[in-house]
Structures are given as C-alpha cells and as structure tokens.
Design a protein around this motif. Structure first.
Motif, PDB file in Angstrom:
ATOM      1  N   THR B 331       0.814  -1.346  -0.022  1.00 31.00           N
ATOM      2  CA  THR B 331      -0.007   0.013  -0.035  1.00 31.00           C
ATOM      3  C   THR B 331       0.836   1.291   0.077  1.00 31.00           C
ATOM      4  O   THR B 331       2.158   1.119   0.275  1.00 31.00           O
ATOM      5  CB  THR B 331      -0.878  -0.045   1.249  1.00 31.00           C
ATOM      6  OG1 THR B 331       0.116   0.448   2.539  1.00 31.00           O
ATOM      7  CG2 THR B 331      -1.401  -1.015   1.508  1.00 31.00           C
ATOM      8  N   THR B 332       0.242   2.295  -0.255  1.00 31.10           N
ATOM      9  CA  THR B 332       0.978   3.652  -0.245  1.00 31.10           C
ATOM     10  C   THR B 332       1.110   4.043   1.122  1.00 31.10           C
ATOM     11  O   THR B 332       1.711   5.109   1.419  1.00 31.10           O
ATOM     12  CB  THR B 332       0.103   4.658  -1.129  1.00 31.10           C
ATOM     13  OG1 THR B 332      -1.261   4.707  -0.411  1.00 31.10           O
ATOM     14  CG2 THR B 332       0.304   4.333  -2.462  1.00 31.10           C
ATOM     15  N   TYR B 406      -6.493   3.285   9.779  1.00 26.03           N
ATOM     16  CA  TYR B 406      -5.442   3.272   8.747  1.00 26.03           C
ATOM     17  C   TYR B 406      -5.411   1.873   8.318  1.00 26.03           C
ATOM     18  O   TYR B 406      -5.092   1.588   7.148  1.00 26.03           O
ATOM     19  CB  TYR B 406      -4.347   3.758   9.380  1.00 26.03           C
ATOM     20  CG  TYR B 406      -4.117   5.347   9.028  1.00 26.03           C
ATOM     21  CD1 TYR B 406      -4.924   6.477   9.982  1.00 26.03           C
ATOM     22  CD2 TYR B 406      -3.375   5.993   8.133  1.00 26.03           C
ATOM     23  CE1 TYR B 406      -4.909   7.643   9.556  1.00 26.03           C
ATOM     24  CE2 TYR B 406      -3.216   7.198   7.892  1.00 26.03           C
ATOM     25  CZ  TYR B 406      -3.888   8.058   8.652  1.00 26.03           C
ATOM     26  OH  TYR B 406      -3.778   9.431   8.236  1.00 26.03           O
ATOM     27  N   LEU B 409      -8.095   1.040   6.024  1.00 29.52           N
ATOM     28  CA  LEU B 409      -7.716   1.801   4.671  1.00 29.52           C
ATOM     29  C   LEU B 409      -6.539   1.097   3.871  1.00 29.52           C
ATOM     30  O   LEU B 409      -6.579   0.987   2.637  1.00 29.52           O
ATOM     31  CB  LEU B 409      -7.453   3.171   5.101  1.00 29.52           C
ATOM     32  CG  LEU B 409      -8.371   4.118   5.367  1.00 29.52           C
ATOM     33  CD1 LEU B 409      -8.053   5.526   5.483  1.00 29.52           C
ATOM     34  CD2 LEU B 409      -9.582   4.306   4.262  1.00 29.52           C
ATOM     35  N   ALA B 410      -5.493   0.578   4.785  1.00 26.58           N
ATOM     36  CA  ALA B 410      -4.386  -0.050   4.065  1.00 26.58           C
ATOM     37  C   ALA B 410      -4.956  -1.375   3.250  1.00 26.58           C
ATOM     38  O   ALA B 410      -4.513  -1.715   2.386  1.00 26.58           O
ATOM     39  CB  ALA B 410      -3.448  -0.244   5.073  1.00 26.58           C
ATOM     40  N   GLU B 413      -6.950  -0.806   0.209  1.00 23.85           N
ATOM     41  CA  GLU B 413      -5.982  -0.528  -0.748  1.00 23.85           C
ATOM     42  C   GLU B 413      -5.183  -1.645  -1.157  1.00 23.85           C
ATOM     43  O   GLU B 413      -5.120  -1.680  -2.523  1.00 23.85           O
ATOM     44  CB  GLU B 413      -5.039   0.555  -0.602  1.00 23.85           C
ATOM     45  CG  GLU B 413      -4.276   1.277  -1.623  1.00 23.85           C
ATOM     46  CD  GLU B 413      -3.545   2.382  -1.262  1.00 23.85           C
ATOM     47  OE1 GLU B 413      -3.575   3.178  -0.301  1.00 23.85           O
ATOM     48  OE2 GLU B 413      -2.464   2.298  -1.716  1.00 23.85           O
ATOM     49  N   VAL B 501       3.587   1.733  -4.317  1.00 23.81           N
ATOM     50  CA  VAL B 501       3.111   0.391  -4.525  1.00 23.81           C
ATOM     51  C   VAL B 501       3.987  -0.436  -5.376  1.00 23.81           C
ATOM     52  O   VAL B 501       4.538   0.178  -6.287  1.00 23.81           O
ATOM     53  CB  VAL B 501       1.761   0.438  -4.904  1.00 23.81           C
ATOM     54  CG1 VAL B 501       1.227  -0.935  -5.150  1.00 23.81           C
ATOM     55  CG2 VAL B 501       0.826   1.080  -3.936  1.00 23.81           C
TER      56      VAL B 501
END
Lengths: 137, 503
Positions: B331-332, B406, B409-410, B413, B501
């Motif tokens: 992930t970013t 977070y 979200l990670a 993603e 990524v």
C-alpha cells in the motif's frame, strides 16, 4: 567423493562440531524437564555460537598445513605469505562470553529461588504445585 | 551547551552511570533510588525531545563512539524512526517510574529497593541503547542488557513470577542467540557490523544462502523478543506475574523497543527489495498477525485475571502492528499504520496495566469477578481504565480508532478484504472482554451492597500517570487525525523505500 568429503566435512570440521553442539544444546533446552539441564543446554548452545564465530576468523586450510598467525605487525613488516587471523570475531565473542556468563548467573539465581519456593527443580512438579495453588485459592 | 550530536550517547551513558549511582547511594539511603531514577529518566526524556527536534529540522544524527569512523567503530545513528521510538520508550519509562514509587514499596522489601531501581535503570539503559544504536552487535548487547534486567525485575515479585521469568529467560536467551547467529552469518559474508554499511554491501549478496539464513535467524530471534504470535508463549505469564511497575514498562517500552529492533533489521539492514525477491514473508506475517488478533482476543475473553487478560490483548495488538508491517509493501501507507500503533498501543496498554495494577495495589483484586461497584470506589482509576478500554475498542477520535482506520484503509488499498473482516471481528471480541470488565465496574450492583468492596482511591502517584495516558489516548488520536505527524511517517517510509506500491 573423497575430495568432496575433504572439502565439505574434514576441512570444515569446526563448523560441523559447532552445528552438532548447537543442536544438542537446542534439544536440551526444549526437551529436558529439569530446569538445570535446560540451562546446561543453553550454555552448550551459546558455546557452539562462540565456536562458530571463532571459526569464521580462521584462515587456515585445515589439518594444520597452513594457518594464520596472530595479527601483529612486527619490525620487518609483513613478509610473503603472511596470513593473520581476523581478531574481530574473537573480540565479539569476549563480549558474547560475558553476556552468556551474565545470563547463566541470572538463570541460576532464578533456579535457586525456584528451589527455595517449591523444593524441586523438575518443571512438571513445579507446574503441578502451581495448579494445586490455583485450585486452593 | 553540548552540541546536539552528543545527545544520543548521553541518553545511554547518563542512564548507565545513574544505575551505578543508585546502587552506591543505596548504602546511604534506601529511598534515594526512586528519586535518582526519576531524575535521570526525566533528563533522558528531555534529551530525547531535543533529539527529535534536531532530527526533524536538521537531519539524521551520527555519533562515532571514541571518534572511530564507521564501519570500524560503533556508530550511533538517530533518524526520524529512532527519535520517534526513543520518545515513546522514554515517556513510558518515565510514567512507569512515577508509578513505581508506591507500588514497589508494597511489593518489594525495603532493603531490596536500591537493587530494584538499579535494575530498573539498567532496563531503561538497555532500551534506550537498543533504540539509538546503528550497529548490529551493539544492538545485541543492549538487547541483552535490557532482557537480563527484565528477567531479574520480573522475578522480583517472587512466587509464580519466578517460573514466568525462567521461561522468559530460556526463550529470550534462545531468541537472542538466534540473533547473534544471524550477525555471525552477515559478518562472515560482508565483514561489517554497521547497519548502514550492511545495507550498502548486502544487495550484491542477496542470493547468498548465508544472507538468507541470517534473515531467518534474525527474524525468528527478534520475533521471540516481540512475542509475535506463535512465539509468544513466554509473554502472558511474564506480564501477569511481574511487579506492577514492571508490567507497565515491559508491556509498553520494552515490547515497543523490541518491535523497533525487528523493523530496523527487516527494513534497514535487509531492505524491502531483499524480502520481496528472496524471502516473501509479508503474506505469512499478515496471516500470522490475523491469527494473533483473533486468538489473542478469544483467549482474553476466557480470562478472569485482569492482568492476564491484558497480556493476551497485547498479543492481539502485536498482531495489529505486524499486520501493518505485513501490508507495508502493498500500500501507499507503508509502515504508517504499524508505527502509529507502536505509539497508540503503548499509550493504551500502559494505561490499562496501570489501572489493573492499582486495583491489585488497593484491593488485592486480580479477579474481575470481584470488581462489582469498583467504579464508585476508585472513580479516577476506573475512569482512566474506561477511557483506555474505549480507546482500545476504537471509539473515535481515540488512538485505537485511528489505528483501525488506517489499517482498514491499508487493507482495502491492498485488496486484502479478508483482513478488514479480521479487524472488525477482533474489534467485536475486544468489545466483549472490555465490556465485561466495565459492566462489573460500573453497572452491576450487588444486592444489599454489603458484598461490595470497601476501598479508597489509589495514591496520586499511581492515578495521575494513568489519567495522563488515558487523556493522551484521545489527544494523540486527534493529533493523528489532524495529520500533524504524518510527514514524519512519510519521511520514515521514504527512508525504507516504502510508501509506493511495488507491483
């Protein structure tokens, strides 16, 4: 075949001994029920690591045919074919030995306290006594 | 004023000096140990604040011990990650030191106080050393200093703590031996011990079997110290039976320093490239973390002993951190969720352990079934516990919520929807066990009222650190949400080559 054995086993016998010692120590730490025997295993394991490090610094070709000397620069400088043993792993292992001795000291002190508390150094028996305590309270 | 480049070594050296001073001063006054230790840790904490400011404004600090240039000499390197973890470690040590004043007087014999605080200070020395050093072997030495002090401190409680400490010692020593072997393998192929130098020399040798073996040994060795899921067996007993202040410090500062060491070795020495190409363990880490999150929470529900419940909850939370590490390459966000939870978990678990130990201190209550009506008897301690528990569950805007946000979200993603489900499920389990405690404390009323325990509030020195942490749980959560420290995390990520990524 013989060449292969010389190259991989006889020439590097110190590494093999180190591996064997390591496994003996590991086995004792995991499988023994006696708290002191576990510590003996730990000690063997640590010693095997020292042997491994000291082996790393060795520059000889085995069987004592050619081997390194102490890393000292003398008056006449370095003459031809001069090989010296890397001193750094030895120094690291001096620290390692101190750490190992300290670990063993703490562990032995713990075993003494455990013996005072439970009157035994067999792990099974201590666990049983703890279970009894738990049921009692 | 000393140049700031000297601060990293001062953090360690002053602490070590203070440990000896405490032992000597113990001959004069048995009580001096606490004050010397507190003063030292406060000073160390102030130094660490200066270090962070310097690192953020000027850049990485390099200190060469004895003036020997690396890679020959030992080098202390403090970059953003070190400074960040150093602050966490010293802040929690400071609060644990304040907390220890009264709890230790009850738990430890007066004649043993100087030795106790000597060991306490040595533990802090070791942890600070682990965090500031830039040398593999030096890291080993400091880990041993911290661990040995830790074993002795856990055993100081006597009784069942002895066997807990012994088991920890056997596993901990084994872990550190593995790490030492890993250093040996790396040294045999590169001839250097300096982390930065290893990072430069290793890429050419990634395919070498010795390097790969070294990685496995280092990962497992440090994994034992961090209590990563299948290697956690020493942890519940050690956390449960240790003296109060020690439970607080080993569950926060020590656990975080070990995880820092693991992250440093994985990402700084071996780098992401190596792991992706030769040791694709991130997927495995993710799954282990997921199992830990569920397994730790389920076992926590089964416990009636509050400290043991918190210990199992710690296993689940190390799972959260490791999930962050496992997802970092895909992930970013990079390591951001993991590093966030490093701070967040330290705040929450510190507060929870402080409250749990305060109950034991005042009322001798280990068992949560005896907690009926406690919320009215010890209002401040229970309030701190409640805040931290809510934070753990993930009430916005607390730190627990930020971590979960977070991580989710990670995971989204990265396309790993299963881990989103795992996070939700483990949150549900957390609600179950924390609700059980909170319900007993606040809601349930024993009939007749005579069965309710009669206790007063814990002493101020034990309440205030807990309340500070409880309030910080929410303040830090808001700071994370505002995003002030996010550029710092970005800096760490870019230093490790993360945050983009990798296909």
């Amino acid at each position: 075949m013989i060449e292969w054995m010389v190259q991989h086993i006889f020439d590097k016998y110190n590494y093999w001994i180190s591996i064997v010692l390591m496994l003996i120590g590991f086995y004792a730490m995991i499988a023994k029920e006696n708290l002191l025997k576990k510590l003996i295993g730990l000690s063997i394991f640590q010693t095997a690591i020292f042997l491994f490090y000291v082996s790393l610094s060795d520059v000889g070709t085995g069987w004592g045919l050619r081997f390194g000397t102490a890393p000292i620069v003398w008056e006449h400088g370095i003459h031809e074919g001069y090989m010296y043993v890397n001193p750094l792993p030895h120094v690291l292992m001096l620290t390692g030995i101190v750490v190992a001795a300290a670990t063993l000291a703490v562990a032995l002190a713990l075993v003494v306290r455990l013996y005072e508390e439970y009157g035994t150094i067999e792990e099974e028996e201590i666990m049983e006594m703890e279970m009894d305590l738990e049921r009692g309270t | 004023m000393l140049p700031i480049e000297q601060f990293p070594v001062l953090v360690v050296a002053i602490s070590l000096l203070s440990a000896i001073t405490i032992l000597l001063a113990g001959g004069i006054s048995k009580k001096s140990g606490f004050f010397i230790s507190l003063a030292t840790i406060t000073f160390q904490f102030i130094l660490s604040l200066f270090i962070l400011r310097h690192v953020l404004t000027v850049g990485t600090i390099h200190y060469w011990l004895g003036g020997w240039r690396p890679p020959w000499g030992i080098e202390y390197v403090v970059d953003v990650l070190n400074a960040y973890v150093l602050i966490i470690v010293l802040f929690l040590s400071l609060l644990a030191a304040i907390y220890s004043k009264r709890s230790v007087e009850q738990e430890i014999e007066a004649r043993k106080l100087p030795t106790f605080y000597t060991l306490f200070q040595l533990l802090v020395t070791g942890l600070a050393g682990v965090v500031v050093t830039g040398d593999m072997f030096n890291l080993y030495v400091f880990l041993e200093i911290a661990s040995l002090a830790g074993y002795a401190l856990i055993a100081a409680a006597g009784g069942r703590a002895l066997r807990a400490s012994y088991n920890y010692l056997i596993l901990g020593a084994l872990g550190i031996c593995f790490y030492l072997l890993a250093i040996g393998f790396l040294y045999s192929v590169t001839g250097t011990l300096n982390m930065a130098d290893l990072r430069v020399l290793l890429p050419a040798l990634y395919a070498n079997k010795a390097v790969q073996t070294a990685f496995v040994f280092a990962f497992i060795g440090l994994g034992i110290k961090c209590a990563i899921f299948p290697l956690h067996t020493w942890q519940p007993d050690a956390y449960t039976y240790a003296p109060s202040a020690i439970s607080v410090i080993i569950s926060t500062a020590m656990a975080k320093a070990s995880i820092y060491a693991l992250i440093r070795v994985i990402f700084s020495v071996f780098t992401v490239d190596f792991i992706i190409l030769f040791a694709p363990i991130f997927k495995i880490i993710c799954w282990m973390a997921a199992i830990a999150m569920i397994f730790g929470s389920i076992l926590a529900i089964a416990q009636f002993d509050l400290k043991r419940m918190l210990a199992y909850s710690s296993i689940a939370n190390v799972g959260y951190i490791m999930l962050g590490v496992g997802l970092s390459t895909s992930t970013t966000f990079g390591l951001t969720p993991a590093l966030m939870h490093l701070l967040n978990h330290a705040l929450m678990k510190g507060c929870l352990f402080m409250a749990a130990c305060a109950f034991i201190y005042k009322a001798g209550l280990w068992d949560i079934r005896g907690f009926v009506g406690l919320g009215r008897k010890m209002p401040y301690t229970c309030f701190a516990f409640l805040l931290a528990a809510l934070s753990m569950i993930g009430l916005p805007p607390s730190v627990g919520f930020v971590t979960k946000l977070y991580l989710i979200l990670a995971a989204l993603e990265a396309g790993e929807y299963i881990f989103v489900a795992v996070i939700f499920f483990s949150t549900l389990l957390m609600i179950v066990y924390f609700w059980h405690v909170v319900e007993l404390m606040y809601i349930r009323v024993e009939e007749g009222g005579e069965k309710e325990i009669r206790v007063a509030e814990a002493p101020m020195s034990m309440v205030i650190p807990g309340l500070v942490l409880a309030v910080l749980c929410f303040i830090v959560g808001i700071i994370w949400l505002i995003g002030t420290p996010l550029p710092m995390m970005e800096a760490i990520n870019s230093g490790f080559g993360l945050g983009v990524v990798v296909p």
